[in-house]
Design an enzyme around this catalytic site. Structure first.
Site, PDB file in Angstrom:
ATOM      1  N   HIS A 161       0.825  -1.209   0.000  1.00 39.06           N
ATOM      2  CA  HIS A 161       0.000   0.000   0.000  1.00 39.06           C
ATOM      3  C   HIS A 161       0.853   1.249   0.000  1.00 39.06           C
ATOM      4  O   HIS A 161       2.067   1.167   0.194  1.00 39.06           O
ATOM      5  CB  HIS A 161      -0.895  -0.007   1.227  1.00 39.06           C
ATOM      6  N   THR A 162       0.183   2.406  -0.188  1.00 37.05           N
ATOM      7  CA  THR A 162       0.898   3.679  -0.168  1.00 37.05           C
ATOM      8  C   THR A 162       1.640   3.821   1.162  1.00 37.05           C
ATOM      9  O   THR A 162       1.035   3.724   2.227  1.00 37.05           O
ATOM     10  CB  THR A 162      -0.088   4.840  -0.304  1.00 37.05           C
ATOM     11  N   GLN A 163       2.943   4.026   1.092  1.00 39.20           N
ATOM     12  CA  GLN A 163       3.714   4.217   2.315  1.00 39.20           C
ATOM     13  C   GLN A 163       4.192   5.653   2.418  1.00 39.20           C
ATOM     14  O   GLN A 163       4.734   6.057   3.429  1.00 39.20           O
ATOM     15  CB  GLN A 163       4.926   3.294   2.320  1.00 39.20           C
ATOM     16  N   GLN A 164       4.045   6.404   1.357  1.00 40.44           N
ATOM     17  CA  GLN A 164       4.431   7.811   1.385  1.00 40.44           C
ATOM     18  C   GLN A 164       3.677   8.532   0.284  1.00 40.44           C
ATOM     19  O   GLN A 164       3.333   7.926  -0.724  1.00 40.44           O
ATOM     20  CB  GLN A 164       5.940   7.944   1.159  1.00 40.44           C
TER      21      GLN A 164
ATOM     22  N   TRP B  34      -3.601   9.674   1.898  1.00 41.56           N
ATOM     23  CA  TRP B  34      -2.543  10.423   2.587  1.00 41.56           C
ATOM     24  C   TRP B  34      -2.847  11.919   2.601  1.00 41.56           C
ATOM     25  O   TRP B  34      -2.207  12.701   1.908  1.00 41.56           O
ATOM     26  CB  TRP B  34      -1.199  10.131   1.928  1.00 41.56           C
TER      27      TRP B  34
END
Lengths: 280, 273
Positions: free
Chosen positions: B43-46, B150
């Protein structure tokens, strides 16, 4: 066995533009006992006549609470009404959960209307065999809606469904201009009087067979059953049908008194569009 | 020297087996339905392209909110004309910072919501308090899937009683309210300045609209001075309770800057002549 060639499923039009299965479903509502609803500026009242299958049996629940601000009264197939009320409860919960707001009445009735309409346009299904009176109070005030198996939903100031509901309608039509400014006690009295008019000759309103519900401004949806309806029944001078005393009734022609006799139900419903000869 | 990173200091193949190339090629595309998935879904980590702070302050008759027009790709000025304050219906605005692709996803969700809400309805029922609840649920739902959107969001507008709503929602689904709010760097740079003016609701009741706008403009200037991922062009939203109006002024420029001190700054990059 079939009355004609166009009632085998709910998706086929007759040449006269009717869908018989939907009309039969609407007939099913008339098999159920009566429910009456009416609205003032601040409150909505639902009353209904409960039936028990036999002397020692329990009475069929007629009014179902959906949320603090809304509930339904039903006439027709109770199991179908449970499906619809459970669905409404889900919708109401999800509105609280996702938006932190009570489900609006128009959204609620349109959601079940869409569900019902699907059954009239997809093969293999059947329409719901139940009519509902949906009562509630939301941002835009007090509302009473009538829901039909066809998927049609209309708002009313006073409405009645179920067996002999025509008698209640007649009463409501005579009194409706007094509803908007009525207090909640007056409203309940009007509703019970209308319900009383639907009684069969040898019947009367009792704490066992009458159910009352009210919802409105600063008033959560509350159902009164059994001993709790006594306070409301006391509002009436008589608990028996006044019409039955001065019988020789007007035009008691149509569908409002013919419970159970199926041959009779098969005559074309009143709203038939200038029907040509539909019997084969 | 072997310049292939895969050969740098790898534990011995004999002990640990071959390098799993799936690790280098991991993506956020769900491959779990395929049989050759040896590596978990990622998944999106940043965030990638990002928008910086959104700031807002309450005053005696409403709310002023601002967000600049920049989308940064790391330290690169990738986008310079990005509207990060968007109206939702006629009762609310949202200002969104953080990942821009997730911002665009939220924009689409909010648009759908608006359309959905206008079905079967005579009057508009989507108020700012409903919107902030909805966004909180969306954000919390995604973080619970370990795949957060995010973003940090500021919702401003009117509730069902036409009272003011000012709410902050973040990528964890945490929501809170305050008379001054900021996201991202604004939390460090703008909040102290905003709180000098408005510490409590009582202070907000004394602040005029003109003062509020000036405070927000000053903060945008400070942010442009000190936040290296900010831009001097921004949108300014003014909500007024008495007229029940929500106005968004676009392409406002940071004014009255002084950069002459900059010539004395040394020690970075190539010495200036």
């Amino acid at each position: 066995m079939f009355r004609n060639n166009y009632d085998n499923d709910a998706t086929t039009f007759s040449p006269t533009g009717r869908i018989f299965q939907i009309e039969y479903a609407i007939e099913a509502i008339k098999q159920g006992s009566a429910a009456v609803g009416l609205v003032s500026k601040t409150h909505v009242v639902l009353v209904a006549l409960k039936r028990n299958a036999e002397e020692l049996g329990s009475y069929q629940k007629k009014i179902i609470k959906v949320d603090n601000h809304m509930g339904i009264a039903l006439a027709g197939l109770a199991p179908d009404a449970r499906i619809l009320s459970n669905y409404l409860r889900q919708q109401a919960m999800s509105s609280k959960m996702v938006f932190n707001r009570p489900l609006s009445l128009s959204k609620a009735v349109h959601s079940i209307a869409d569900k019902a309409q699907e059954n009239t346009q997809s093969a293999g299904g059947r329409p719901y065999g139940v009519g509902l009176l949906v009562a509630g109070f939301d941002d835009s005030g007090a509302h009473l809606y009538e829901f039909l198996p066809s998927g049609s939903v209309l708002e009313y100031v006073g409405a009645a469904i179920g067996a002999r509901s025509q008698a209640a309608k007649t009463f409501l039509e005579r009194k409706f201009d007094e509803f908007p400014n009525a207090t909640k006690e007056q409203l309940i009295e009007f509703a019970l009087t209308a319900l009383r008019d639907t009684l069969a000759q040898d019947k009367e309103l009792t704490t066992a067979n009458t159910t009352v519900a009210i919802v409105g401004k600063d008033q959560d949806f509350t159902v009164y059953d059994d001993d709790n309806v006594e306070q409301w029944l006391n509002l009436l001078d008589s608990l028996t049908n006044t019409r039955s005393t001065n019988i020789k009734d007007e035009e008691d022609d149509d569908d409002d008194d013919d419970e159970g006799d199926n041959e009779n139900a098969e005559e074309a419903p009143a709203a038939a569009p200038e029907s040509m000869d539909i019997d084969p | 020297m072997n310049h292939d990173p895969f050969h740098w200091g790898r534990p011995s193949q004999g002990t640990y087996g071959d390098y799993n190339y799936n690790i280098a090629h991991a993506s956020n595309v769900d491959k779990s339905n395929k049989s050759n998935s040896e590596f978990p879904k990622m998944h999106t980590q940043q965030p990638m392209i990002t928008g910086t702070s959104v700031i807002a302050i309450k005053y005696n008759d409403g709310i002023v909110m601002a967000a600049d027009n920049m989308g940064s790709y790391g330290s690169l000025l990738k986008l310079d004309d990005l509207q990060r304050i968007i109206p939702v219906g006629s009762n609310s605005v949202v200002g969104i910072s953080g990942d821009i692709s997730d911002f665009q996803y939220l924009e689409r969700l909010l648009d759908d919501l608006e359309v959905e809400d206008s079905y079967d309805m005579e009057n508009e029922n989507l108020k700012a308090n409903h919107l902030s609840e909805y966004l909180t649920r969306v954000m919390y739902n995604r973080r619970s899937k370990m795949n957060p959107l995010w973003n940090a969001i500021i919702v401003a507008g009117f509730d069902d009683n036409d009272e003011l709503v000012l709410k902050h929602v973040d990528l964890l689904g945490v929501a809170y309210s305050s008379p001054t709010l900021a996201t991202g760097f604004g939390n460090h740079l703008a909040i102290p300045l905003l709180r000098q003016k408005v510490e409590t609701e009582d202070d907000a009741a004394k602040l005029t609209k003109e003062e509020a706008i000036k405070t927000i403009k000053d903060c945008m200037k400070v942010l442009f001075y000190r936040d290296a991922r900010s831009w001097d062009k921004y949108s300014l939203c003014v909500i007024e309770k008495s007229t029940k109006s929500i106005k968004i002024e676009k392409d406002v420029k940071v004014e009255g800057m002084k950069w002459d001190f900059a010539q004395h700054i040394t020690g970075y990059g190539i010495p200036q002549q």
